[in-house]
Design a protein around this motif. Sequence first.
Motif, PDB file in Angstrom:
ATOM      1  N   GLU A 110      89.834  45.354 144.408  1.00 36.66           N
ATOM      2  CA  GLU A 110      88.907  44.298 144.798  1.00 36.66           C
ATOM      3  C   GLU A 110      89.650  43.086 145.344  1.00 36.66           C
ATOM      4  O   GLU A 110      89.214  42.457 146.306  1.00 36.66           O
ATOM      5  CB  GLU A 110      88.044  43.898 143.604  1.00 36.66           C
ATOM      6  CG  GLU A 110      87.023  44.951 143.226  1.00 36.66           C
ATOM      7  CD  GLU A 110      86.297  44.619 141.937  1.00 36.66           C
ATOM      8  OE1 GLU A 110      86.612  43.579 141.285  1.00 36.66           O
ATOM      9  OE2 GLU A 110      85.417  45.417 141.539  1.00 36.66           O
ATOM     10  N   LYS A 129      90.873  48.883 139.591  1.00 37.09           N
ATOM     11  CA  LYS A 129      89.682  48.411 140.302  1.00 37.09           C
ATOM     12  C   LYS A 129      89.815  46.943 140.672  1.00 37.09           C
ATOM     13  O   LYS A 129      89.481  46.536 141.789  1.00 37.09           O
ATOM     14  CB  LYS A 129      88.430  48.612 139.436  1.00 37.09           C
ATOM     15  CG  LYS A 129      87.946  50.030 139.373  1.00 37.09           C
ATOM     16  CD  LYS A 129      86.690  50.116 138.521  1.00 37.09           C
ATOM     17  CE  LYS A 129      86.232  51.543 138.368  1.00 37.09           C
ATOM     18  NZ  LYS A 129      85.034  51.645 137.510  1.00 37.09           N
ATOM     19  N   LYS A 130      90.340  46.143 139.743  1.00 36.47           N
ATOM     20  CA  LYS A 130      90.523  44.717 140.023  1.00 36.47           C
ATOM     21  C   LYS A 130      91.520  44.509 141.157  1.00 36.47           C
ATOM     22  O   LYS A 130      91.309  43.677 142.033  1.00 36.47           O
ATOM     23  CB  LYS A 130      91.005  43.988 138.767  1.00 36.47           C
ATOM     24  CG  LYS A 130      89.933  43.803 137.726  1.00 36.47           C
ATOM     25  CD  LYS A 130      90.480  43.089 136.506  1.00 36.47           C
ATOM     26  CE  LYS A 130      89.411  42.993 135.426  1.00 36.47           C
ATOM     27  NZ  LYS A 130      89.928  42.377 134.202  1.00 36.47           N
ATOM     28  N   ILE A 149      91.467  53.748 130.180  1.00 36.04           N
ATOM     29  CA  ILE A 149      90.341  52.915 130.606  1.00 36.04           C
ATOM     30  C   ILE A 149      90.841  51.576 131.142  1.00 36.04           C
ATOM     31  O   ILE A 149      90.385  51.092 132.188  1.00 36.04           O
ATOM     32  CB  ILE A 149      89.344  52.719 129.441  1.00 36.04           C
ATOM     33  CG1 ILE A 149      88.679  54.054 129.098  1.00 36.04           C
ATOM     34  CG2 ILE A 149      88.303  51.670 129.782  1.00 36.04           C
ATOM     35  CD1 ILE A 149      87.858  54.040 127.833  1.00 36.04           C
ATOM     36  N   GLU A 150      91.794  50.963 130.431  1.00 37.24           N
ATOM     37  CA  GLU A 150      92.342  49.686 130.879  1.00 37.24           C
ATOM     38  C   GLU A 150      93.055  49.827 132.223  1.00 37.24           C
ATOM     39  O   GLU A 150      92.952  48.957 133.088  1.00 37.24           O
ATOM     40  CB  GLU A 150      93.310  49.136 129.830  1.00 37.24           C
ATOM     41  CG  GLU A 150      92.629  48.651 128.571  1.00 37.24           C
ATOM     42  CD  GLU A 150      93.621  48.258 127.484  1.00 37.24           C
ATOM     43  OE1 GLU A 150      94.850  48.338 127.734  1.00 37.24           O
ATOM     44  OE2 GLU A 150      93.171  47.877 126.403  1.00 37.24           O
ATOM     45  N   THR A 151      93.763  50.915 132.403  1.00 38.64           N
ATOM     46  CA  THR A 151      94.465  51.149 133.662  1.00 38.64           C
ATOM     47  C   THR A 151      93.477  51.300 134.815  1.00 38.64           C
ATOM     48  O   THR A 151      93.704  50.768 135.911  1.00 38.64           O
ATOM     49  CB  THR A 151      95.352  52.412 133.556  1.00 38.64           C
ATOM     50  OG1 THR A 151      96.215  52.279 132.444  1.00 38.64           O
ATOM     51  CG2 THR A 151      96.165  52.630 134.808  1.00 38.64           C
ATOM     52  N   LYS A 152      92.371  51.991 134.578  1.00 41.18           N
ATOM     53  CA  LYS A 152      91.346  52.135 135.613  1.00 41.18           C
ATOM     54  C   LYS A 152      90.747  50.784 135.975  1.00 41.18           C
ATOM     55  O   LYS A 152      90.526  50.481 137.149  1.00 41.18           O
ATOM     56  CB  LYS A 152      90.234  53.087 135.147  1.00 41.18           C
ATOM     57  CG  LYS A 152      90.577  54.538 135.249  1.00 41.18           C
ATOM     58  CD  LYS A 152      89.375  55.386 134.858  1.00 41.18           C
ATOM     59  CE  LYS A 152      89.696  56.857 134.919  1.00 41.18           C
ATOM     60  NZ  LYS A 152      88.549  57.677 134.530  1.00 41.18           N
ATOM     61  N   GLU A 153      90.470  49.988 134.962  1.00 41.13           N
ATOM     62  CA  GLU A 153      89.893  48.664 135.218  1.00 41.13           C
ATOM     63  C   GLU A 153      90.871  47.781 135.993  1.00 41.13           C
ATOM     64  O   GLU A 153      90.470  47.068 136.916  1.00 41.13           O
ATOM     65  CB  GLU A 153      89.497  47.998 133.901  1.00 41.13           C
ATOM     66  CG  GLU A 153      88.305  48.655 133.234  1.00 41.13           C
ATOM     67  CD  GLU A 153      88.011  48.082 131.866  1.00 41.13           C
ATOM     68  OE1 GLU A 153      88.719  47.129 131.433  1.00 41.13           O
ATOM     69  OE2 GLU A 153      87.091  48.584 131.212  1.00 41.13           O
ATOM     70  N   GLU A 154      92.134  47.830 135.631  1.00 39.04           N
ATOM     71  CA  GLU A 154      93.139  47.054 136.360  1.00 39.04           C
ATOM     72  C   GLU A 154      93.257  47.521 137.808  1.00 39.04           C
ATOM     73  O   GLU A 154      93.392  46.703 138.722  1.00 39.04           O
ATOM     74  CB  GLU A 154      94.499  47.159 135.661  1.00 39.04           C
ATOM     75  CG  GLU A 154      94.580  46.400 134.356  1.00 39.04           C
ATOM     76  CD  GLU A 154      95.912  46.611 133.649  1.00 39.04           C
ATOM     77  OE1 GLU A 154      96.829  47.203 134.241  1.00 39.04           O
ATOM     78  OE2 GLU A 154      96.020  46.184 132.491  1.00 39.04           O
TER      79      GLU A 154
END
Length: 107
Positions: free
Chosen positions: A101, A97-98, A90-95
């Motif tokens: 962006e 995405k950031k 989950i953290e890897t996906k969020e990173e």
Amino acid sequence: MRKVILLLAIIFTVLAIVFSALPMDTLAFLPIGTALLFSLLLLKKSEYEQKRFPKSLLFICALCSVFVLGKTLFIKDKVEVDQKFELQKIETKEEAKKELEEIEGLE
């Protein structure tokens, strides 16, 4: 002929022991059955004084089959969810995405 059957019985009995120790479930019954077959043939071809060794091979094969059957019936495989790995995903996906962006914001 007896020596060939003796050699095959010994080889397949050793394979039966090895396969029953490894986590192969019912696949271990293949060398066990073959070892039993050759041990029975050896017992039939042997004279009365020579029947001690084939009987011990038969006993070892029977013991291996009981061990494999017990392992198959009584030991259940469990798959557990690794919570650390799931959080890391989950953290890897969020990173990711950031970072995307940020890249889109630069263009």
